[in-house]
Design an enzyme around this catalytic site. Structure first.
Site, PDB file in Angstrom:
ATOM      1  N   GLU A  45      -5.195  -8.310  -0.665  1.00 56.14           N
ATOM      2  CA  GLU A  45      -5.906  -8.094   0.604  1.00 56.14           C
ATOM      3  C   GLU A  45      -7.364  -7.795   0.266  1.00 56.14           C
ATOM      4  O   GLU A  45      -7.643  -6.888  -0.526  1.00 56.14           O
ATOM      5  CB  GLU A  45      -5.347  -6.899   1.397  1.00 56.14           C
ATOM      6  CG  GLU A  45      -4.068  -7.193   2.125  1.00 56.14           C
ATOM      7  CD  GLU A  45      -3.607  -6.025   2.995  1.00 56.14           C
ATOM      8  OE1 GLU A  45      -4.451  -5.296   3.556  1.00 56.14           O
ATOM      9  OE2 GLU A  45      -2.379  -5.851   3.086  1.00 56.14           O
TER      10      GLU A  45
ATOM     11  N   GLU B 170       0.827  -1.225   0.000  1.00 56.35           N
ATOM     12  CA  GLU B 170       0.000   0.000   0.000  1.00 56.35           C
ATOM     13  C   GLU B 170       0.855   1.266   0.000  1.00 56.35           C
ATOM     14  O   GLU B 170       0.681   2.151   0.843  1.00 56.35           O
ATOM     15  CB  GLU B 170      -0.955  -0.013   1.200  1.00 56.35           C
ATOM     16  CG  GLU B 170      -1.951  -1.146   1.134  1.00 56.35           C
ATOM     17  CD  GLU B 170      -3.081  -1.076   2.159  1.00 56.35           C
ATOM     18  OE1 GLU B 170      -2.989  -0.286   3.114  1.00 56.35           O
ATOM     19  OE2 GLU B 170      -4.056  -1.829   1.981  1.00 56.35           O
TER      20      GLU B 170
HETATM   21  O1  AHR Z   1      -5.104  -6.124   6.925  1.00 53.50           O
HETATM   22  C1  AHR Z   1      -4.972  -5.019   7.759  1.00 53.50           C
HETATM   23  C2  AHR Z   1      -4.254  -3.847   7.082  1.00 53.50           C
HETATM   24  O2  AHR Z   1      -5.055  -3.342   6.052  1.00 53.50           O
HETATM   25  C3  AHR Z   1      -2.947  -4.157   6.398  1.00 53.50           C
HETATM   26  O3  AHR Z   1      -1.876  -4.123   7.276  1.00 53.50           O
HETATM   27  C4  AHR Z   1      -2.823  -3.053   5.403  1.00 53.50           C
HETATM   28  O4  AHR Z   1      -2.087  -3.429   4.265  1.00 53.50           O
HETATM   29  C5  AHR Z   1      -4.263  -2.689   5.091  1.00 53.50           C
HETATM   30  O5  AHR Z   1      -4.472  -1.323   5.160  1.00 53.50           O
END
Ligand code: AHR
Length: 508
Positions: free
Chosen positions: A312, A194
């Site tokens: 994610e 990110e």
């Molecule tokens: O999954 C929780 C968090 O969400 C992770 O650390 C991050 O990459 C995202 O913002």
């Protein structure tokens, strides 16, 4: 990143489950109209040094469930049953402050560090060797994002050498000294996490990140040309534009194998239909990103493929750092996860990896309460897809009643994906009926080949949309039924607010 919803309240839906009259719908499948191969890496997961995911989750030497290395056997068993094909580690936001050399060698000499992503202290008890041996135990592919926040491209390069090179050089010899002679051969690596987000340690603009990722990628692939690399795509869609993806890909087009997307969703306005409609977003992001990938490949005449890794995704809107992100999921969350999985199966030509965040305790399909493991509602759709949905994604025609909410019009009550696996000649239809109170009777037309006379239906449902599971009770789980197929077209009644997976064979 936990995103704020842009949706406005429009409808308030109760949790009535009275199935008045069934609505009618039509579904047509033709197994010759394939979309793309379904990669088993779509059924991946993620473990971050965050809350009780690593410490107190997968690893807990004090537990009655711990094996000789301190890893919980019940978590390993449930992970295997979930069919986790690839496991991302160590973060997440955590990785942008993580220096991997802190986590190797004798545990007693490893430093404790202030952990700034989540505001804790990292003991470094679980590090590279522990994680990679864990991945071997549960028979999953490891996937390691490197630190491109506070880390250097040299650290990234050395991490690949430590994990993947034969002995004879400094970092490979260090691995051997730490007890592991044979290289781990980690195939999947990420170029940071990110990096577009202000919350990220060492966040960068698209140009700076693109240049840094390119230099890291060169060194990593020069150490091991067989690795596959994921570059960070836009993670914060409401705060940016897809321009990030274009700029970053223009820099790293020759080295990137995947571009990542992240998506967190939830019932942020306490409005069930708005929640269900908002699940159109992942597909919007996929389509935009696919367009940009095609544009960059065409412009620079790039022969090799670049795919999307949705590395994610999950429901996350109830809990923050104070609650250690320990979300408790309900039936509607299970339906949202099933809808998400439908989106990536429908786009199997371009989405080739996905990782639900995360594995245990932290926004997770399984929880540990008082040393006992239990399964959340979201465990069940994940398990059904990972067990059954393989082969080719098949283009599916769906005609059903629709609903409108503030930001989405004409949303179909039925959300469907399908797959055909030539190896076992099996068709799988994944159907979410999003109607809050009505069953939908669909006429299902099979347009090619001869279907068997009966099939298996797996159904996930419960009396109330907000029904949850707990350590004592599994209200939401999979039940198995059988159904008959009489000829080319048959009908199936999909209950209100349910996910159903229909499975039958088709002889050509
Ligand atoms: O999954 C929780 C968090 O969400 C992770 O650390 C991050 O990459 C995202 O913002």
């Amino acid at each position: 990143m936990l995103r704020k919803s842009v949706l406005l309240p429009f409808l308030t839906i109760g949790v009535s489950v009275l199935n008045a009259q069934s609505l009618k719908a039509k579904i047509k499948v033709d197994i010759e109209r394939t979309v793309g191969a379904i990669d088993s890496l779509l059924y991946g997961n993620f473990t971050e040094h965050l809350g009780r995911c690593i410490y107190g989750g997968i690893y807990d030497p004090a537990s009655s469930q711990a094996d000789a290395s301190g890893f919980r056997k019940d978590v390993m068993d449930a992970t295997k049953q979930l069919g986790v094909s690839i496991l991302r580690w160590p973060g997440g936001n955590f990785v942008s402050g993580y220096h991997w050399e802190d986590g190797i060698g004798p545990v007693a000499s490893r430093p404790k560090r202030k952990e700034l992503a989540w505001g804790t202290i990292e003991p470094n008890t679980v590090g590279t060797d522990e994680f990679l041996q864990y991945a071997e135990k549960i028979n999953t592919q490891p996937y390691i994002p490197v630190n491109l926040g506070t880390g250097t491209i040299d650290e990234a390069k050395n991490w690949v050498e430590y994990c993947n090179s034969d002995t004879g050089t400094y970092y490979a010899n260090l691995r051997a000294k730490n007890g592991r002679i044979k290289p781990y051969k980690v195939k999947y690596w990420g170029l940071g996490n990110e990096m577009d987000g202000s919350w990220q340690m060492g966040a960068k603009n698209a140009d700076d990140y693109g240049k840094c990722a390119l230099e890291a990628a060169k060194l990593m692939k020069w150490v091991d040309p067989t690795i596959k690399l994921t570059v960070c795509g836009l993670s914060y869609w409401s705060g940016g534009t897809a321009e990030w993806n274009r700029t970053v890909l223009s820099h790293i087009k020759d080295y990137a194998d995947y571009i990542s997307l992240h998506f967190y969703f939830g019932d942020r306005t306490n409005n069930y239909l708005e929640y269900m409609a908002s699940m159109k977003e992942p597909e919007n992001e996929i389509k935009q990103t696919e367009g940009i990938i095609n544009e960059v490949r065409f412009k620079y005449k790039i022969e090799k493929s670049i795919y999307i890794a949705f590395d994610e995704y999950n429901v996350w809107y109830r809990t923050g750092v104070e609650e250690k992100l320990e979300e408790k999921y309900d039936l509607q969350d299970a339906l949202a996860v099933a809808t998400f999985l439908n989106s990536i199966v429908r786009n199997a030509q371009i989405v080739k990896m996905a990782n639900i965040a995360q594995l245990v305790n932290v926004i997770a399909p399984m929880m540990i309460t008082n040393d006992k493991l239990w399964k959340q509602t979201t465990y069940y759709p994940l398990q059904l897809f990972a067990t059954n949905c393989y082969g080719e994604s098949v283009n599916t025609y769906v005609q059903s009643d629709t609903f409108n909410v503030a930001n989405y019009k004409g949303v179909s009550y039925l959300d469907v994906s399908s797959s055909y696996n030539p190896k076992n000649q099996t068709l799988v239809l994944n159907v979410v009926n999003r109607h809050p109170s009505k069953a939908i009777e669909a006429a299902i037309e099979n347009q090619f080949g001869i279907p068997d006379k009966k099939g298996i239906a797996y159904e996930i449902n419960s009396a109330g949309l907000k029904d949850q599971n707990s350590v004592n009770e599994q209200k939401v789980k999979t039940i198995e039924k059988s159904f008959s197929i009489a000829g080319k077209t048959f009908t199936y009644n999909f209950p209100a607010h349910s996910f159903t997976q229909l499975i039958f064979t088709i002889k050509q």
